[in-house]
Design an enzyme around this catalytic site. Sequence first.
Site, short mmCIF file in Angstrom:
data_model
loop_
_atom_site.label_atom_id
_atom_site.label_comp_id
_atom_site.label_asym_id
_atom_site.label_seq_id
_atom_site.Cartn_x
_atom_site.Cartn_y
_atom_site.Cartn_z
N GLU A 112 -19.23 -23.90 2.00
CA GLU A 112 -18.56 -23.17 1.06
C GLU A 112 -16.98 -23.44 1.02
O GLU A 112 -16.65 -23.68 2.20
CB GLU A 112 -18.97 -21.83 1.12
CG GLU A 112 -20.48 -21.48 0.89
CD GLU A 112 -20.67 -19.87 1.22
OE1 GLU A 112 -19.68 -19.07 1.46
OE2 GLU A 112 -21.83 -19.79 1.29
N LYS A 114 -13.32 -22.20 1.54
CA LYS A 114 -12.91 -20.91 1.89
C LYS A 114 -11.93 -20.62 1.07
O LYS A 114 -10.64 -21.06 1.15
CB LYS A 114 -12.53 -21.14 3.31
CG LYS A 114 -11.58 -19.69 3.99
CD LYS A 114 -11.70 -20.07 5.45
CE LYS A 114 -11.59 -18.74 6.06
NZ LYS A 114 -10.12 -18.07 5.83
N ASP A 116 -8.82 -18.79 -0.65
CA ASP A 116 -7.76 -18.31 -0.25
C ASP A 116 -7.17 -16.98 -1.29
O ASP A 116 -6.43 -17.42 -1.95
CB ASP A 116 -6.61 -18.98 -0.01
CG ASP A 116 -5.31 -18.69 1.00
OD1 ASP A 116 -5.75 -17.61 1.45
OD2 ASP A 116 -4.63 -19.63 1.23
N TYR A 224 -19.86 -14.61 -1.61
CA TYR A 224 -20.60 -15.34 -1.04
C TYR A 224 -21.30 -14.73 0.18
O TYR A 224 -21.81 -15.35 1.08
CB TYR A 224 -19.16 -16.35 -0.12
CG TYR A 224 -18.06 -15.33 0.31
CD1 TYR A 224 -18.04 -14.24 1.17
CD2 TYR A 224 -16.88 -15.44 -0.34
CE1 TYR A 224 -17.14 -13.59 1.76
CE2 TYR A 224 -15.69 -14.62 0.04
CZ TYR A 224 -15.95 -13.71 1.20
OH TYR A 224 -14.84 -12.87 1.43
N LYS A 313 -10.60 -25.11 9.11
CA LYS A 313 -9.08 -24.81 8.24
C LYS A 313 -8.63 -26.13 8.02
O LYS A 313 -8.53 -27.05 8.70
CB LYS A 313 -8.23 -24.02 9.11
CG LYS A 313 -8.72 -22.71 9.57
CD LYS A 313 -8.83 -21.71 8.26
CE LYS A 313 -7.45 -21.10 7.81
NZ LYS A 313 -7.14 -19.85 8.61
N CYS A 407 29.70 -31.40 -15.51
CA CYS A 407 28.37 -32.14 -15.12
C CYS A 407 28.49 -33.17 -13.94
O CYS A 407 29.48 -33.72 -14.17
CB CYS A 407 27.88 -33.10 -16.37
SG CYS A 407 26.47 -34.30 -16.04
N CYS A 410 28.43 -36.75 -15.61
CA CYS A 410 29.17 -37.53 -16.63
C CYS A 410 30.64 -36.50 -16.65
O CYS A 410 31.45 -36.78 -17.65
CB CYS A 410 28.61 -37.65 -17.80
SG CYS A 410 28.24 -36.03 -18.76
N CYS A 423 24.37 -29.79 -19.31
CA CYS A 423 25.18 -30.78 -19.52
C CYS A 423 25.42 -30.74 -20.86
O CYS A 423 24.25 -30.95 -21.49
CB CYS A 423 25.04 -32.17 -18.85
SG CYS A 423 25.95 -33.40 -19.71
N CYS A 429 26.02 -38.80 -21.36
CA CYS A 429 25.57 -38.50 -19.83
C CYS A 429 24.45 -39.70 -19.47
O CYS A 429 23.47 -39.95 -19.99
CB CYS A 429 25.24 -37.27 -19.85
SG CYS A 429 24.62 -36.79 -17.98
S1 IVH Z 1 -17.93 -15.37 4.96
C1 IVH Z 1 -19.23 -12.34 8.24
N1 IVH Z 1 -17.34 -17.13 2.94
O1 IVH Z 1 -12.45 -15.80 4.87
C2 IVH Z 1 -18.87 -13.75 7.10
N2 IVH Z 1 -15.67 -15.92 3.75
O2 IVH Z 1 -11.55 -15.60 7.92
C3 IVH Z 1 -17.40 -13.34 6.86
N3 IVH Z 1 -13.69 -16.21 2.86
O3 IVH Z 1 -12.38 -12.32 5.32
C4 IVH Z 1 -17.10 -14.01 5.58
N4 IVH Z 1 -13.93 -17.93 1.51
O4 IVH Z 1 -11.86 -13.32 3.01
C5 IVH Z 1 -17.03 -16.22 3.69
N5 IVH Z 1 -17.00 -18.69 1.38
C6 IVH Z 1 -16.58 -17.79 2.10
C7 IVH Z 1 -15.05 -17.50 2.31
C8 IVH Z 1 -14.70 -16.41 3.11
C9 IVH Z 1 -13.09 -17.11 2.01
C10 IVH Z 1 -12.51 -15.41 3.69
C11 IVH Z 1 -13.01 -13.82 3.47
C12 IVH Z 1 -12.89 -13.52 5.02
C13 IVH Z 1 -12.21 -14.31 5.67
C14 IVH Z 1 -12.73 -14.74 7.04
#
Ligand code: IVH
Length: 670
Positions: A112, A114, A116, A224, A313, A407, A410, A423, A429
Amino acid sequence: MSAEHEIARLRELLNQHNYRYYVLDDPQLPDVEYDRLWRRLLELEQQYPELVRDDSPTQRVGAEPVGQLHPVQHEVPMLSLENVFDHDGLCGFDRRVRQRLGIEGELEYICEPKLDGVAVSLLYRQGVLERGATRGDGANGEDITHNVRTIPTIPLHLLGTSLPDLLEVRGEVYLPWVGFESLNEQARALQEKVFVNPRNAAAGSLRQLDAGVTAQRPLQMCCYSVGRVLGATLPERHSEVLDYLNHWGFRINAETEVVHGVDGCASYYEHLAARRDTLGYDIDGIVYKVDSLALQDALGFTSRAPRWAVAKKFPAQEQLTRLLEVEFQVGRSGAITPVARLEPVFVGGVTVSNASLHNRDEVNRLGVRTGDTVVVRRAGDVIPQVVSVVSDQRRGDSGEIRFPESCPVCDSPVQQDAAVLRCTGGLVCAAQLKESIKHFASRKAMDIDGLGDKRVAQLMELGLIGSVADLYRLMAETLAGLEGMGEKSAHNLVDAIAHSRDTSLPRFLYALGIPQVGPATAQGLARHFGSWRALQAASLEELQAVEDVGPVVAAHVRCFLDSPDAMQVVKKLRDAGVNWPSAKTRETADEPLQGATWVVTGSLDNFSREQAKAALEGLGARVVSSVSSKTSAVLAGREAGSKLKKARQLGIPVMDEQALLELLSAQGGG
Ligand code: IVH
């Protein structure tokens, strides 16, 4: 039908439509019909206030702001994730998991993105949203129920019939890039504080006391995982749990995928990392989870994270660096932009040594001085930004940023035009002239290959071009032998210029560089007026009859058409042979794709992407960049990726290049 019945039916319809629209991206009711149903429900609820329920779609924003955010204890702690930063780290994770389970072979992992954003927990009792909370320290968060209720991807009432007595759902609330940009644009216009990044904006939006403010923020939520569940049996796999959640009305990330073993994880990573710039929202890595819930149970948790999941990451999108000096660039419209020269720094996957500081307001807002240590952010293909100053690292030799009084190119006087310093030199120019020539030649305009920044500057310096019309007088003999230009490239350039003579009215209008007339507006104007002559005769009111043309754009267009200098250039261009199909052929020509919306994806053999787009537009279609249920058809070439996939999912007709060629030949064009 009794009022009670009708209200229930309307709620059901609106909830269903909301789900299709926001969660599945697949609306089935026209917006006007949705609005009609919504108004009818509101009307009935006003008439019978005793029938208003909390989970009615009309009740997303409560009446009163809350006094403060109250603490909430999570039913099951919200844990965090173990992180790895490279492939070895991921292999180590996979090895530990298999060792613990005593499994030799490959495991199935669900991958999945992650997201942000901000982790949020939602509690549903008997299918009704009871509480929304932030993660806080994992054990205790804050009650943000009033705010999560405003987020359209969060159901107020679960869909379906066999619902759990209690369901706690977790996911990430985030702000897609477009929403973030428009929020900051608004903030800049109102001279308010802008948000540093989408995550901060999402977090700030969720902690509002007044849900009315949150409701204005285009937040989304993707789920998730589940926390506590009572009164329902969950399936055996995490991937199936996500399907359940989706059926109950939650949005699930579309990129989620089940793969085999660590190799599958690695190729998923490569694939998504390559597309990170195109997702439309920030992700900071990939989360891998063991898909089998039985195996998850067997693995259990450490004190802070599950043993069955890990996050890999991405390289950071924010870094610290030093601002060495500020230069001022003059753009096509004369806007003078301060550009920060930075100590080169690797951020968001590229080395960055320049960042725009936008304008005086932004420089003041940041309080930045030369020599400062600054936070630089580069997300997606967005240009790098200086987001903040680390003021406690300021040194004695830092210097004030002084805006020029004339400017820098020019020396013409400058004018402060709202936040923008401009300008006043116009095409006198050299910077403005160079930028307008580059714009004229650009792909969506006259599409002349080989006229980049350096080449245009060179031709201008040699006095070979002083306006766009001069391009059509360039001769290969003159060009060949110029620095960096051989005989072949000289011919190629002259050919490309000659080729551009046969153009279309929208391209020509766009190429002229009228302020605020982008490709879509140019297309609208051309379509509406049909000919240059009709456009030239249009009054301000008539101009405003064109879709998306308001008083400001209309005034720019009129001002351009009234400028003797501009009209002189247009005349020279037409005298040089620049032409487009006349209004007559346009009116009589069939536009078989009139009203249709197409998307072009993948690589084609006979067309560049731009050419295919132009061809489709010539047939009357509107060409947009993303697939939605409103898309009429997708033209897919080789190696078409997610757009093709999405089209198939939505059941949108997919055409190949041959189909386009046939359409064109049926038009007698090509
Ligand atoms: S699973 C016990 N799935 O990442 C499982 N977390 O560093 C915990 N996050 O606080 C979370 N996308 O805010 C999971 N697909 C995803 C995620 C996800 C973002 C964030 C979440 C969590 C942080 C953990």
